[in-house]
Design a protein around this motif. Structure first.
Motif, mmCIF file in Angstrom:
data_model
loop_
_atom_site.group_PDB
_atom_site.id
_atom_site.type_symbol
_atom_site.label_atom_id
_atom_site.label_comp_id
_atom_site.label_asym_id
_atom_site.label_seq_id
_atom_site.Cartn_x
_atom_site.Cartn_y
_atom_site.Cartn_z
ATOM 1 N N ALA A 98 0.839 -1.206 0.000
ATOM 2 C CA ALA A 98 0.000 0.000 0.000
ATOM 3 C C ALA A 98 0.871 1.253 0.000
ATOM 4 N N THR A 99 1.996 1.199 0.726
ATOM 5 C CA THR A 99 2.923 2.338 0.763
ATOM 6 C C THR A 99 3.445 2.643 -0.643
ATOM 7 N N LEU A 100 3.809 1.582 -1.362
ATOM 8 C CA LEU A 100 4.328 1.733 -2.728
ATOM 9 C C LEU A 100 3.235 2.256 -3.658
ATOM 10 N N LEU A 101 2.036 1.693 -3.505
ATOM 11 C CA LEU A 101 0.919 2.015 -4.388
ATOM 12 C C LEU A 101 0.479 3.470 -4.237
ATOM 13 N N PHE A 102 0.330 3.915 -2.985
ATOM 14 C CA PHE A 102 -0.205 5.257 -2.750
ATOM 15 C C PHE A 102 0.886 6.311 -2.556
ATOM 16 N N GLY A 103 2.148 5.891 -2.464
ATOM 17 C CA GLY A 103 3.218 6.858 -2.232
ATOM 18 C C GLY A 103 3.029 7.565 -0.906
ATOM 19 N N PHE A 104 2.424 6.857 0.040
ATOM 20 C CA PHE A 104 2.097 7.474 1.325
ATOM 21 C C PHE A 104 2.726 6.655 2.460
ATOM 22 N N PRO A 105 3.363 7.320 3.428
ATOM 23 C CA PRO A 105 4.052 6.583 4.496
ATOM 24 C C PRO A 105 3.092 5.980 5.515
ATOM 25 N N LEU A 106 2.378 4.949 5.075
ATOM 26 C CA LEU A 106 1.355 4.319 5.898
ATOM 27 C C LEU A 106 1.932 3.697 7.170
ATOM 28 N N ALA A 107 3.132 3.110 7.044
ATOM 29 C CA ALA A 107 3.715 2.403 8.188
ATOM 30 C C ALA A 107 3.945 3.336 9.378
ATOM 31 N N SER A 108 4.221 4.619 9.090
ATOM 32 C CA SER A 108 4.419 5.575 10.183
ATOM 33 C C SER A 108 3.173 5.660 11.054
ATOM 34 N N LEU A 109 1.997 5.553 10.397
ATOM 35 C CA LEU A 109 0.744 5.662 11.152
ATOM 36 C C LEU A 109 0.420 4.372 11.884
#
Lengths: 159, 264
Positions: free
Chosen positions: B130-141
Motif C-alpha cells: 500500500a505504501t508503494l501504491l499510494f506513495g504514502f508513508p502508511l507504516a508511520s501511522l
C-alpha cells in the motif's frame, strides 16, 4: 493545493512532503519556539503526524535548527541561510491594513527579519511586500495589530 | 539474576527516556533527540528499518543516510533477535502490563490465533504494498512505538495528544477482550520487519539435549510465555522476541540444570 498552515523552513513542495516526511517529530523537538506543531488526525489523515506552523499563533523565527535534524529529506538540508527559505509569501490586504487605510502603523515593516528587504515602505510610507525576498516566516502575520489580520502568508514554494 | 529483572529495568529506563528526551530538548540539551521512528544519540542516527524501507517505497528515492541509519537497528536484530520489541518498545511494555492485569482479573479471550508466522508476513507485505501504491508513508501511522513516543513529546510540548493514540487504545482493548497479545504476536509491522533480519547465529531460546540438563516437562515455560509459544515444542520463531520469561520460569523449576537457555 490550498492549506491554512506553513511547513517548517526547507520543506520540499507539499506533494512530495507528504510522502517523504516520516512523522518522527524531530523538527518539532528541535524548535526552541514551539512554533512547529505536530498535526493531529483532525487536520486530516494524510497530514497526521506531520509538522505544521500556524504563523498567527506562533511564527517561524528562522533559527533553522529544524532543518539539519530531519532524517528523511522532507526538510532539505541544503537550506542553510534564512534567505534560502521559501515557506510562502506574505500578502497585504490593503482594505484591512491600518496604514493603507490612513492610520500610521509599521508593525510588519519593523518586525520583518529581512528588514527593509522583504517588506519595504513606498513613497507614502505604506508597507509593500517584495515577493522575491519574502521567505514566508509569518512574523508579520503574527504581529499585525489589525482586527482582521491584514497581512497573511500564502503557503507554498519550496525551501 | 533473573532475566526479567534486568529487562524490567531496561523497559523502565526506555519509558523514562521517552519523557526525558523532550524535556531536555526543550532546555536546549539535544545530545539525544528523536523518537522510536528515528533517534539521534550524539552524531549517530538510528532509524527504524521499517520506516527506512517505507521511505524508499513511498518516495522511490534512495536516501542514503536514512537507509544507512537503519543498519544498526537491523544489525542488533540480526545478532540479538527482536530484543527491541521485548526490552525497549513501549507498546510491548503496555501490552505486558495489561495482559498481567487481565490474568489477575481472570478475563477470558474470545479468540485464539495459532503461532503461524503467515499472518505477520501477510500484514507487513500488505502495508508495504500500500505504501508503494499510494506513495504514502502508511507504516508511520501504524508504528505503535513511534506513535507513543511522538505523542508523549507532543503532550510535553503542546499539552495535547492526537487521535493517533486511538490505535494504541484499540490494541489494548482488543488484547484485553478478543485475542491475547495479538499486536506483538501477529500484526505489528515494526516487529515483523525486525524479524526479517535473522540468520542461523541470531540469539534464540533453545532447549538443551545434554543428558545432565534434561527438561523435566513441567510446562512452566509455556505458561510464562505471554505470546502463547511453547519452547519445548520448538515452535518459537518468528514470534519469539527473546524476552526470557520462559528461561526465568525454567530456572525456577530446574535450578542449575538450566535446560532452557539463550544461544547464538
Amino acid at each position: 493545493m490550498s492549506r491554512d498552515f506553513l511547513r517548517p523552513p526547507g520543506a520540499v513542495p507539499e506533494e512530495d512532503f507528504i510522502g517523504r516526511c516520516i512523522r518522527c517529530g524531530k523538527c518539532a523537538l528541535a524548535c526552541p519556539y514551539r512554533a512547529i506543531r505536530v498535526a493531529g488526525l483532525l487536520d486530516g489523515l494524510t497530514l497526521m503526524g506531520t509538522p505544521i506552523i500556524r504563523a498567527r499563533l506562533s511564527p517561524c523565527y528562522l533559527c533553522l535548527k529544524c532543518v539539519p535534524v530531519c532524517p528523511s529529506g522532507a526538510l532539505d538540508g541544503r537550506v542553510k541561510k534564512r534567505e534560502q527559505v521559501r515557506m510562502g509569501t506574505a500578502r497585504i490586504k490593503k482594505k484591512d491594513c491600518l496604514t493603507w487605510q490612513g492610520t500610521f502603523c509599521r508593525s510588519c515593516y519593523d518586525h520583518c527579519p529581512l528588514f527593509n528587504e522583504a517588506i519595504t515602505m513606498d513613497s507614502e510610507l505604506r508597507p509593500v511586500v517584495n515577493e522575491k525576498k519574502c521567505v514566508g516566516c509569518g512574523i508579520c502575520e503574527h504581529v499585525c495589530p489589525a482586527e482582521s489580520v491584514a497581512i497573511n502568508v500564502i503557503p507554498g514554494g519550496a525551501g | 539474576m533473573r532475566i526479567t529483572t534486568i529487562r524490567r529495568t531496561v523497559q523502565f529506563l526506555s519509558l523514562g527516556a521517552m519523557v526525558a528526551v523532550p524535556l531536555l530538548n526543550h532546555r536546549g540539551i539535544a545530545a539525544v533527540s528523536g523518537s522510536f521512528y528515528s533517534l539521534n544519540i550524539g552524531p549517530v542516527l538510528f532509524t527504524d528499518p521499517l520506516i527506512a524501507i517505507q521511505s524508499l517505497l513511498a518516495t522511490l528515492r534512495f536516501e542514503a543516510v536514512l537507509l544507512a541509519s537503519a543498519l544498526i537497528p537491523a544489525g542488533i536484530a540480526l545478532v540479538l533477535g527482536r530484543v527491541f520489541c521485548s526490552w525497549v518498545c513501549p507498546q510491548n511494555t503496555l501490552s505486558e502490563l495489561f495482559d498481567t492485569l487481565s490474568n489477575r482479573l481472570g478475563l477470558a479471550h474470545f479468540f485464539t490465533l495459532g503461532s503461524t508466522p503467515l499472518i505477520r508476513y501477510a500484514v507487513l507485505a500488505a502495508i508495504l504494498a500500500a505504501t508503494l501504491l499510494f506513495g504514502f508513508p502508511l507504516a508511520s501511522l501504524l508504528s505503535a512505538p513511534g506513535i507513543i513516543s511522538v505523542q508523549t513529546a507532543r503532550l510535553i510540548y503542546e499539552g495535547t495528544v492526537g487521535l493517533e493514540l486511538t490505535l494504541i487504545g484499540i490494541i489494548i482493548l482488543t488484547e484485553l477482550f478478543l485475542v491475547r497479545r495479538v499486536w506483538c504476536n501477529h500484526l505489528c509491522p515494526v516487529g515483523s520487519m525486525l524479524g526479517l533480519f535473522k540468520c542461523k547465529k541470531t540469539m534464540k531460546v533453545v532447549l538443551s539435549e545434554a543428558e545432565n540438563r534434561l527438561c523435566i516437562h513441567c510446562r512452566e515455560c509455556a505458561k510464562a510465555c505471554q505470546l502463547g509459544l511453547n519452547p519445548i515444542a520448538g515452535q518459537l520463531a518468528p514470534q519469539c522476541h527473546n524476552c526470557g520469561a520462559c528461561i526465568d520460569a525454567c530456572r525456577k523449576m530446574t535450578g542449575e540444570r538450566k535446560p532452557l537457555f539463550f544461544r547464538f
